[in-house]
Design a protein around this motif. Structure first.
Motif, short mmCIF file in Angstrom:
data_model
loop_
_atom_site.label_atom_id
_atom_site.label_comp_id
_atom_site.label_asym_id
_atom_site.label_seq_id
_atom_site.Cartn_x
_atom_site.Cartn_y
_atom_site.Cartn_z
N ASN A 103 41.31 -4.65 48.77
CA ASN A 103 40.09 -3.83 48.83
C ASN A 103 38.23 -3.22 48.67
O ASN A 103 38.43 -4.30 47.62
CB ASN A 103 40.85 -2.96 48.22
CG ASN A 103 42.15 -2.16 48.99
OD1 ASN A 103 42.61 -2.23 49.99
ND2 ASN A 103 43.18 -2.63 48.24
N LEU A 104 38.18 -2.70 49.11
CA LEU A 104 36.52 -2.78 48.23
C LEU A 104 36.31 -2.22 46.98
O LEU A 104 36.84 -1.14 46.83
CB LEU A 104 35.49 -1.85 49.41
CG LEU A 104 35.01 -2.68 50.56
CD1 LEU A 104 34.81 -2.28 51.89
CD2 LEU A 104 34.52 -4.21 50.77
N ALA A 105 35.56 -2.81 46.13
CA ALA A 105 35.49 -1.80 44.90
C ALA A 105 35.10 -0.86 45.03
O ALA A 105 34.81 0.16 44.11
CB ALA A 105 34.98 -3.35 43.50
N SER A 106 34.45 -0.78 46.55
CA SER A 106 33.84 0.94 46.38
C SER A 106 34.34 2.06 46.65
O SER A 106 34.25 3.19 46.98
CB SER A 106 31.98 0.79 47.72
OG SER A 106 32.67 0.70 48.84
N GLY A 107 36.03 1.40 47.05
CA GLY A 107 36.87 2.55 47.40
C GLY A 107 36.83 3.09 49.38
O GLY A 107 37.52 3.76 49.59
N VAL A 131 40.05 -1.18 52.83
CA VAL A 131 40.19 -2.29 52.70
C VAL A 131 39.22 -3.62 53.87
O VAL A 131 39.64 -2.67 55.43
CB VAL A 131 41.95 -2.64 53.64
CG1 VAL A 131 41.74 -3.96 53.64
CG2 VAL A 131 42.58 -1.81 52.57
N ARG A 132 39.02 -4.41 54.54
CA ARG A 132 38.53 -5.16 54.83
C ARG A 132 39.62 -6.84 54.94
O ARG A 132 40.13 -6.71 53.85
CB ARG A 132 37.08 -6.11 54.49
CG ARG A 132 36.12 -4.63 54.51
CD ARG A 132 36.12 -4.07 55.54
NE ARG A 132 34.23 -3.04 55.49
CZ ARG A 132 34.87 -1.96 55.17
NH1 ARG A 132 36.30 -1.70 55.29
NH2 ARG A 132 33.64 -1.10 55.14
N ASN A 133 39.27 -7.45 56.33
CA ASN A 133 39.83 -8.86 57.11
C ASN A 133 39.31 -9.43 56.97
O ASN A 133 37.91 -9.08 57.45
CB ASN A 133 41.41 -8.67 58.21
CG ASN A 133 42.76 -8.08 57.41
OD1 ASN A 133 42.43 -7.01 56.90
ND2 ASN A 133 43.38 -8.53 57.61
N LYS A 134 38.81 -10.65 56.40
CA LYS A 134 38.21 -11.32 56.85
C LYS A 134 39.16 -13.26 57.02
O LYS A 134 39.70 -13.81 56.19
CB LYS A 134 37.38 -12.12 55.24
CG LYS A 134 36.44 -11.08 55.24
CD LYS A 134 34.95 -11.74 55.24
CE LYS A 134 33.66 -10.31 55.40
NZ LYS A 134 32.30 -11.21 54.61
N VAL A 182 35.24 -15.04 49.82
CA VAL A 182 35.18 -14.03 51.17
C VAL A 182 34.54 -12.47 51.58
O VAL A 182 34.00 -12.54 52.21
CB VAL A 182 36.68 -13.99 51.45
CG1 VAL A 182 36.63 -13.49 52.28
CG2 VAL A 182 37.58 -15.58 51.66
N SER A 183 34.95 -12.14 50.17
CA SER A 183 34.15 -10.51 49.96
C SER A 183 32.48 -10.79 49.32
O SER A 183 32.30 -9.46 49.60
CB SER A 183 35.32 -10.37 49.21
OG SER A 183 34.79 -9.96 47.41
N LYS A 184 32.18 -11.62 48.49
CA LYS A 184 31.04 -11.54 48.21
C LYS A 184 31.27 -10.81 47.07
O LYS A 184 29.40 -10.67 46.83
CB LYS A 184 30.18 -11.64 49.93
CG LYS A 184 29.93 -13.22 50.48
CD LYS A 184 28.70 -12.28 51.33
CE LYS A 184 28.69 -13.58 52.33
NZ LYS A 184 29.13 -13.56 53.92
N GLY A 185 31.49 -11.12 46.52
CA GLY A 185 32.25 -10.00 45.24
C GLY A 185 32.20 -8.20 45.70
O GLY A 185 32.06 -7.72 44.29
#
Length: 154
Positions: free
Chosen positions: A84-88, A91-94, A148-151
């Motif tokens: 999940n992105l912190a910004s709300g 959801v992302r997949n990598k 993976v999410s670059k923070g």
């Protein structure tokens, strides 16, 4: 073909495509065959929250030297991380390529795996991130998601 002369088996490409396209697997772990001539599938997982199982398989991986001695072994893995992105914003997949080469593995095994890695990566299009992991801390779930999410993960 890799610098080591190892080829990528068709089952590797098939398993990767099942992870990437049909989401059949959450991860695929690859290894070199005992004769170091071919990269093959070591294990896969059905979709689901099975990160601990994946991590244990990497940590406990074994390889056989030319003399027949069995010790800790390197592996390649592809894991479909979902976060999940912190910004709300959702959801992302990598899809992440992990080159697991424990510090206490045999030097010959580490050299063969290092020289074969690019052949496997070339056969698996669409990898978003690559991680080189050398100890168990490198493959902690939170550590990998941060990389993976670059923070940007929550």
């Amino acid at each position: 073909m890799s610098q080591s002369g190892a080829t990528v088996s068709e089952e590797c490409v098939t398993a990767y495509n099942e992870l990437k396209l049909s989401k059949k697997y959450k991860y695929v772990i690859f290894k070199l065959s005992d004769d170091n001539k071919e990269i093959v599938v070591d294990s896969t997982s059905e979709s689901g929250p099975e990160y601990d199982d994946f991590r244990e398989k990497l940590i406990n991986a074994k390889t056989k030297s030319k003399t027949g001695a069995v010790g800790k072994g390197p592996r390649y893995a592809v894991y479909d991380f979902e976060y999940n992105l912190a910004s709300g914003e959702g959801v992302r997949n990598k899809i992440t390529f992990i080159a697991w080469s424990p510090d206490d593995a045999g030097i010959m095994a580490k050299m063969v795996y290092a020289s074969s890695k690019e052949a496997l990566k070339r056969a698996l299009p669409g990898i978003a991130t690559e991680v080189q992991a050398n100890d168990s801390d490198d493959i902690e779930y939170d550590t990998l998601v941060k990389t993976v999410s670059k923070g940007t993960a929550a």
